[in-house]
Design an enzyme around this catalytic site. Structure first.
Site, PDB file in Angstrom:
ATOM      1  N   TYR A  47      -1.483  -1.305  10.464  1.00  0.00           N
ATOM      2  CA  TYR A  47      -1.991  -1.382   8.947  1.00  0.00           C
ATOM      3  C   TYR A  47      -0.617  -1.115   8.604  1.00  0.00           C
ATOM      4  O   TYR A  47       0.178  -1.553   7.845  1.00  0.00           O
ATOM      5  CB  TYR A  47      -3.046  -0.505   8.493  1.00  0.00           C
ATOM      6  CG  TYR A  47      -3.322  -1.127   7.292  1.00  0.00           C
ATOM      7  CD1 TYR A  47      -4.253  -1.531   6.425  1.00  0.00           C
ATOM      8  CD2 TYR A  47      -2.877   0.006   6.035  1.00  0.00           C
ATOM      9  CE1 TYR A  47      -3.927  -1.394   4.660  1.00  0.00           C
ATOM     10  CE2 TYR A  47      -2.908  -0.194   4.520  1.00  0.00           C
ATOM     11  CZ  TYR A  47      -4.024  -1.155   4.283  1.00  0.00           C
ATOM     12  OH  TYR A  47      -4.442  -1.032   2.540  1.00  0.00           O
ATOM     13  N   SER A  99       1.034  -0.932   0.066  1.00  0.00           N
ATOM     14  CA  SER A  99       0.085   0.187   0.443  1.00  0.00           C
ATOM     15  C   SER A  99       0.986   0.919   0.211  1.00  0.00           C
ATOM     16  O   SER A  99       2.061   1.038   0.528  1.00  0.00           O
ATOM     17  CB  SER A  99      -0.640   0.038   1.659  1.00  0.00           C
ATOM     18  OG  SER A  99      -1.390   1.176   1.405  1.00  0.00           O
TER      19      SER A  99
HETATM   20  P1  NAD Z   1     -11.830  -5.991   0.111  1.00  0.00           P
HETATM   21  O1  NAD Z   1     -12.060  -5.979   1.423  1.00  0.00           O
HETATM   22  O2  NAD Z   1     -11.728  -5.557  -0.994  1.00  0.00           O
HETATM   23  O3  NAD Z   1     -10.967  -7.458   0.222  1.00  0.00           O
HETATM   24  C1  NAD Z   1     -10.178  -8.387   0.771  1.00  0.00           C
HETATM   25  C2  NAD Z   1     -10.066  -9.704   0.282  1.00  0.00           C
HETATM   26  O4  NAD Z   1      -9.609 -10.521   1.243  1.00  0.00           O
HETATM   27  C3  NAD Z   1     -11.596 -10.188   1.037  1.00  0.00           C
HETATM   28  O5  NAD Z   1     -11.724 -11.301  -0.458  1.00  0.00           O
HETATM   29  C4  NAD Z   1     -11.647 -11.167   2.097  1.00  0.00           C
HETATM   30  O6  NAD Z   1     -12.535 -12.362   1.759  1.00  0.00           O
HETATM   31  C5  NAD Z   1      -9.925 -11.447   1.922  1.00  0.00           C
HETATM   32  N1  NAD Z   1     -10.076 -11.746   3.561  1.00  0.00           N
HETATM   33  C6  NAD Z   1      -9.993 -11.095   4.440  1.00  0.00           C
HETATM   34  N2  NAD Z   1      -9.240 -10.830   5.802  1.00  0.00           N
HETATM   35  C7  NAD Z   1      -9.154 -12.701   5.619  1.00  0.00           C
HETATM   36  C8  NAD Z   1      -8.260 -13.739   5.744  1.00  0.00           C
HETATM   37  N3  NAD Z   1      -8.169 -14.001   6.954  1.00  0.00           N
HETATM   38  N4  NAD Z   1      -8.446 -14.815   5.553  1.00  0.00           N
HETATM   39  C9  NAD Z   1      -9.033 -14.732   3.663  1.00  0.00           C
HETATM   40  N5  NAD Z   1      -8.884 -13.622   3.257  1.00  0.00           N
HETATM   41  C10 NAD Z   1      -9.158 -12.923   3.781  1.00  0.00           C
HETATM   42  O7  NAD Z   1     -10.528  -5.624   0.685  1.00  0.00           O
HETATM   43  P2  NAD Z   1      -9.603  -4.036  -0.538  1.00  0.00           P
HETATM   44  O8  NAD Z   1      -9.184  -2.900  -0.623  1.00  0.00           O
HETATM   45  O9  NAD Z   1      -9.386  -4.960  -2.683  1.00  0.00           O
HETATM   46  O10 NAD Z   1      -7.414  -5.065  -0.344  1.00  0.00           O
HETATM   47  C11 NAD Z   1      -6.541  -5.590  -0.653  1.00  0.00           C
HETATM   48  C12 NAD Z   1      -5.383  -5.468  -0.139  1.00  0.00           C
HETATM   49  O11 NAD Z   1      -5.023  -3.926  -1.129  1.00  0.00           O
HETATM   50  C13 NAD Z   1      -5.484  -5.582   0.932  1.00  0.00           C
HETATM   51  O12 NAD Z   1      -4.329  -6.196   1.376  1.00  0.00           O
HETATM   52  C14 NAD Z   1      -5.410  -3.965   1.200  1.00  0.00           C
HETATM   53  O13 NAD Z   1      -4.671  -3.558   2.340  1.00  0.00           O
HETATM   54  C15 NAD Z   1      -4.455  -4.127  -0.463  1.00  0.00           C
HETATM   55  N6  NAD Z   1      -4.759  -2.208  -0.642  1.00  0.00           N
HETATM   56  C16 NAD Z   1      -6.231  -2.337  -0.600  1.00  0.00           C
HETATM   57  C17 NAD Z   1      -5.683  -0.540  -0.467  1.00  0.00           C
HETATM   58  C18 NAD Z   1      -7.726   0.466  -0.893  1.00  0.00           C
HETATM   59  O14 NAD Z   1      -7.768   1.468  -1.458  1.00  0.00           O
HETATM   60  N7  NAD Z   1      -8.822  -0.164  -1.569  1.00  0.00           N
HETATM   61  C19 NAD Z   1      -5.053   0.367  -0.792  1.00  0.00           C
HETATM   62  C20 NAD Z   1      -3.903   0.451  -0.578  1.00  0.00           C
HETATM   63  C21 NAD Z   1      -3.751  -1.091  -0.443  1.00  0.00           C
END
Ligand code: NAD
Length: 260
Positions: A155, A142
């Site tokens: 985080y 991130s």
């Molecule tokens: P999201 O909440 O849409 O998806 C998260 C996914 O992780 C889901 O499929 C959920 O079921 C799964 N998950 C959660 N806990 C779990 C566990 N214990 N075991 C197995 N699966 C699990 O989130 P997102 O925004 O798509 O985030 C995905 C990644 O990208 C994360 O690592 C997040 O930190 C990173 N990220 C997101 C953003 C953003 O703005 N959305 C920005 C930077 C980084």
């Protein structure tokens, strides 16, 4: 480009992971999905992706905070697909609170899912990748792997740790056909971020659109969300022959967030 290869994308039942899984499937990779959600909806999701792109797909519901379940998922991947060629460490959760109010069990959960899970998957994936002398490990860090924000101690610590793990993995594989890199997105409008939009809307008495604008205006100069499809295209580049010497980078795709 990836036909005959198998990608495991953790946390791919939603958001960024799903976008990246679809992009890799479009390149011909078989996909092992992972993540939580309604069992019937998940079955439809992975079967639809299989039909749309003509690849083999499956789902394993390992809880990424549990090393024994991660090991069971790798045993499943070995049986079903003959191993994992592309590993995308994407599963992640967020918790927002000042340090003195941060529940200790939420700290442990964020570190386990956002950081330690990537150690466990990487240690299980590397022997097979090294044996084939080809592999791609892509860690979804991130902008918070590069800079901090208040109220996100666990985080930010986990994502900085993930960038560190990326560098060490890249060094330990530097003379092989295995690469490891991190992707550092800014705001992407997924359920993880919608929750923060909702919290802001409630706190400041804003509508959904105004809360989204306020969130972007604070950190992301483009004023636009990054999309899962754009992140998927970057993951595909890391998997391409042109990406073979991209090793150990933390590549931000953040609408200018970290340029400030
Ligand atoms: P999201 O909440 O849409 O998806 C998260 C996914 O992780 C889901 O499929 C959920 O079921 C799964 N998950 C959660 N806990 C779990 C566990 N214990 N075991 C197995 N699966 C699990 O989130 P997102 O925004 O798509 O985030 C995905 C990644 O990208 C994360 O690592 C997040 O930190 C990173 N990220 C997101 C953003 C953003 O703005 N959305 C920005 C930077 C980084």
């Amino acid at each position: 480009m990836l036909s005959g290869k198998t990608a495991l994308v953790t946390g791919s039942t939603s958001g960024i992971g799903l976008g990246i899984a679809r992009s890799l499937a479009e390149q011909g990779a078989n996909i092992l999905f992972n993540g939580f959600g309604d069992a019937i909806a998940i079955e439809k999701l992975y079967q639809d992706v299989g039909v749309e792109f003509g690849v083999e797909t499956a789902h394993h519901n390992a809880d990424m905070s549990k090393p024994a379940e991660i090991a069971a998922m790798f045993a499943f991947a070995q049986d079903k697909f003959g191993g994992v060629d592309v590993l995308v460490n994407n599963a992640g959760i967020q918790h927002v609170a000042n340090i003195e109010d941060f529940p200790a069990e939420r700290w442990d959960a964020v570190i386990a899912i956002n950081l330690s899970s990537a150690f466990h998957t990487t240690r299980l994936a590397l022997p097979g990748m090294k044996q084939k002398n080809w592999g791609r490990i892509i860690n979804l860090a991130s902008v918070h792997g590069l800079v901090g924000s208040a109220q996100k101690s666990a985080y930010v610590a986990a994502k900085h740790g993930l960038v560190g793990l990326t560098k060490v993995t890249a060094l330990e594989t530097a003379q092989t056909g295995v690469t490891c890199n991190a992707i550092c997105p800014g705001w992407v409008l997924t359920p993880l971020v919608q929750k923060q939009v909702d919290d802001r809307a409630a706190k400041e008495g804003l509508g959904n659109d105004a809360a989204k604008k306020a969130l972007l205006a604070e950190k992301q100069p483009s004023g636009e969300f990054v999309t899962p499809e754009e992140l998927g295209a970057l993951a595909v580049f890391f998997c391409s022959p042109a990406g073979a010497q991209v090793r150990g980078v933390a590549w931000n795709m953040d609408g200018g967030w970290t340029a400030q």
